[in-house]
Design a protein around this motif. Structure first.
Motif, mmCIF file in Angstrom:
data_model
loop_
_atom_site.group_PDB
_atom_site.id
_atom_site.type_symbol
_atom_site.label_atom_id
_atom_site.label_comp_id
_atom_site.label_asym_id
_atom_site.label_seq_id
_atom_site.Cartn_x
_atom_site.Cartn_y
_atom_site.Cartn_z
ATOM 1 N N GLN A 120 -14.438 12.850 17.586
ATOM 2 C CA GLN A 120 -14.459 11.512 17.005
ATOM 3 C C GLN A 120 -15.433 10.613 17.771
ATOM 4 O OE1 GLN A 120 -13.033 10.591 14.262
ATOM 5 N NE2 GLN A 120 -13.714 8.463 14.408
ATOM 6 N N MET A 156 0.828 -1.200 0.000
ATOM 7 C CA MET A 156 0.000 0.000 0.000
ATOM 8 C C MET A 156 0.870 1.261 0.000
ATOM 9 S SD MET A 156 -2.978 0.858 2.666
ATOM 10 C CE MET A 156 -2.482 -0.642 3.482
ATOM 11 N N PHE A 201 -4.180 4.210 10.367
ATOM 12 C CA PHE A 201 -4.539 5.602 10.083
ATOM 13 C C PHE A 201 -5.010 6.288 11.347
ATOM 14 C CE2 PHE A 201 -4.126 5.724 5.606
ATOM 15 C CZ PHE A 201 -4.203 4.391 5.240
ATOM 16 N N ALA A 224 -6.346 3.726 -0.029
ATOM 17 C CA ALA A 224 -6.252 2.752 1.047
ATOM 18 C C ALA A 224 -7.441 2.857 1.998
ATOM 19 C CB ALA A 224 -4.950 2.909 1.789
ATOM 20 N N VAL A 258 -7.315 8.069 13.783
ATOM 21 C CA VAL A 258 -8.769 8.079 13.912
ATOM 22 C C VAL A 258 -9.311 9.491 13.793
ATOM 23 C CG1 VAL A 258 -8.947 6.024 15.339
ATOM 24 C CG2 VAL A 258 -8.632 8.232 16.431
ATOM 25 N N SER A 259 -8.476 10.466 14.052
ATOM 26 C CA SER A 259 -8.943 11.846 14.064
ATOM 27 C C SER A 259 -8.847 12.512 12.701
ATOM 28 C CB SER A 259 -8.148 12.624 15.097
ATOM 29 O OG SER A 259 -8.441 13.983 15.009
ATOM 30 N N CYS A 260 -7.642 12.514 12.110
ATOM 31 C CA CYS A 260 -7.474 13.286 10.876
ATOM 32 C C CYS A 260 -7.304 12.392 9.661
ATOM 33 C CB CYS A 260 -6.292 14.241 10.996
ATOM 34 S SG CYS A 260 -4.692 13.413 11.023
ATOM 35 N N LYS A 310 -5.470 12.686 3.079
ATOM 36 C CA LYS A 310 -6.662 13.329 3.628
ATOM 37 C C LYS A 310 -6.333 13.749 5.048
ATOM 38 C CE LYS A 310 -11.267 13.411 2.497
ATOM 39 N NZ LYS A 310 -11.598 14.632 1.814
ATOM 40 N N ARG A 317 -15.655 20.734 12.875
ATOM 41 C CA ARG A 317 -14.771 19.736 12.292
ATOM 42 C C ARG A 317 -14.917 19.693 10.769
ATOM 43 N NH1 ARG A 317 -13.658 13.416 13.538
ATOM 44 N NH2 ARG A 317 -15.804 13.019 12.967
ATOM 45 N N ALA A 352 -0.523 4.799 0.720
ATOM 46 C CA ALA A 352 -1.032 5.076 2.048
ATOM 47 C C ALA A 352 -0.061 5.913 2.877
ATOM 48 C CB ALA A 352 -1.316 3.777 2.774
ATOM 49 N N PRO A 367 1.669 -2.927 4.957
ATOM 50 C CA PRO A 367 1.526 -3.618 6.234
ATOM 51 C C PRO A 367 0.621 -4.833 6.045
ATOM 52 C CG PRO A 367 0.936 -1.276 6.387
ATOM 53 C CD PRO A 367 1.085 -1.617 4.939
ATOM 54 N N PRO A 392 -0.044 11.322 3.379
ATOM 55 C CA PRO A 392 -1.263 11.738 4.083
ATOM 56 C C PRO A 392 -2.190 12.505 3.137
ATOM 57 C CG PRO A 392 0.598 13.092 4.759
ATOM 58 C CD PRO A 392 1.128 12.092 3.765
ATOM 59 N N HIS A 399 -10.183 16.890 18.838
ATOM 60 C CA HIS A 399 -10.396 15.867 17.810
ATOM 61 C C HIS A 399 -10.884 14.543 18.390
ATOM 62 C CE1 HIS A 399 -9.361 17.522 13.920
ATOM 63 N NE2 HIS A 399 -8.460 18.269 14.528
ATOM 64 N N ASN A 441 0.652 14.076 12.316
ATOM 65 C CA ASN A 441 -0.025 15.197 11.650
ATOM 66 C C ASN A 441 -0.775 16.090 12.628
ATOM 67 O OD1 ASN A 441 -0.984 16.655 9.334
ATOM 68 N ND2 ASN A 441 -2.965 15.692 9.692
ATOM 69 N N GLN A 485 -3.102 13.425 17.653
ATOM 70 C CA GLN A 485 -4.084 12.531 18.259
ATOM 71 C C GLN A 485 -3.415 11.224 18.695
ATOM 72 O OE1 GLN A 485 -7.420 12.543 18.919
ATOM 73 N NE2 GLN A 485 -7.512 10.372 19.401
ATOM 74 N N ALA A 520 -4.702 10.785 8.640
ATOM 75 C CA ALA A 520 -3.352 10.681 8.084
ATOM 76 C C ALA A 520 -2.800 9.283 8.327
ATOM 77 C CB ALA A 520 -2.445 11.727 8.724
ATOM 78 N N ALA A 521 -1.967 8.832 7.407
ATOM 79 C CA ALA A 521 -1.365 7.519 7.571
ATOM 80 C C ALA A 521 -0.424 7.544 8.765
ATOM 81 C CB ALA A 521 -0.612 7.144 6.310
ATOM 82 N N SER A 581 -3.407 -4.885 6.757
ATOM 83 C CA SER A 581 -4.396 -4.119 6.008
ATOM 84 C C SER A 581 -4.461 -4.550 4.544
ATOM 85 C CB SER A 581 -4.111 -2.623 6.103
ATOM 86 O OG SER A 581 -2.812 -2.369 5.625
#
Lengths: 144, 137
Positions: A112, A1, B16, B52, B18-20, A9, A98, A4, B38, A7, A108, B5, B8, B22-23, B41
């Motif tokens: 979440q 991957m 990844f 991903a 959970v908040s933003c 997003k 958010r 991945a 990995p 980053p 955050h 990033n 969190q 980012a990997a 996944s």
């Protein structure tokens, strides 16, 4: 991957126009609610179409009147119209912050947790049923 | 481990944030440019998927706003799809979660659209009615 590891997003990716657009929409809503009274007959603000068609209170019934009361500083009146909406407003504000990409870093984790839709589905559907029960504690949930 | 990033704190071994979204890389902060996939996944990854497995958005806030402000049962449909997103993502069913996510978004927009069009139409009719009344005096 391999992809991945980039980053793709993250918070910085939120479109810049989104926050200001949401603020403008919110300000327009407050302005309308400041000037138009949903309690008056012949108001330009519509009643709940679902309630008008079925006679059943939906989770949103009384939302316009609750927001109107809030805009005019009447918290008790707002709670009488739609308690779930009033109690949810801080959480909704957090979620909207958010979406706008304006959430402070420290919040955050909280956002979440509150954004898990499963408890929301249970609460909203239970609320829809409960506010139609014509008995004492439940009638507090109905508008009015 | 903490997300490089946004800071969190995430469960160890999470791919990844959970908040933003980012990997997260198990190795120290600088992510290797083209690391090997990995193992955990890899099975969930299907060929044309965009990036991903970032957290699947449940679009919950729009579903709530649609339900509480548009008075429409379609908003509840959106909330139920949003709940399916979280249920399926938690169970590792990312394809199912993504489908539910699209449905949650679709039904939220349907609700907001009906609410907005209906509300504006109602307001327009009331204004015309008011104008007509005023004219008859």
């Amino acid at each position: 991957m391999p992809a991945a590891t980039e980053p793709l997003k993250h918070d910085g990716a939120t479109p810049r126009w989104r926050g200001p657009a949401m603020l403008a929409a919110g300000a327009a809503l407050v302005a309308v609610l400041w000037h138009a009274d949903p309690n008056a007959t012949g108001s330009v603000l519509p009643p709940c179409p679902f309630q008008a068609l079925t006679g059943i209170f939906c989770p949103g019934c009384g939302a316009t009147r609750a927001l109107h009361a809030l805009v005019h500083g009447d918290l008790a009146g707002a709670m009488a119209m739609n308690p779930l909406l009033v109690l949810s407003l801080p959480i909704i504000a957090l979620m909207l912050a958010r979406v706008a990409g304006w959430l402070p870093d420290g919040l955050h984790g909280l956002a979440q947790k509150l954004s898990d839709a499963r408890p929301w589905a249970v609460v909203v559907i239970s609320y829809a049923v409960a506010r139609n029960i014509p008995l004492e504690p439940f009638t507090w949930l109905a508008p009015g | 481990m903490n997300c490089t990033n946004c800071g969190q704190n995430n469960a160890d071994g999470a791919a990844f944030c959970v908040s933003c979204g980012a990997a997260l890389s198990a190795a120290p902060p600088s992510p290797p440019p083209a690391a090997a996939a990995p193992a955990y996944s890899a099975p969930a990854y299907s060929a044309p998927a965009p990036a991903a497995q970032p957290p699947v958005p449940n679009h919950l806030v729009w579903a709530i706003l649609a339900t509480l402000c548009c008075c429409l049962p379609t908003g509840i449909v959106a909330i139920i799809f949003a709940a399916q997103v979280d249920g399926k993502a938690a169970a590792g069913d990312y394809d199912g979660a993504r489908k539910a996510s699209d449905n949650a978004k679709l039904w939220s927009w349907i609700s907001l659209g009906i609410g907005l069009v209906g509300g504006l139409a109602y307001a327009g009719l009331m204004m015309l009615g008011v104008i007509a009344d005023a004219g008859s005096y």
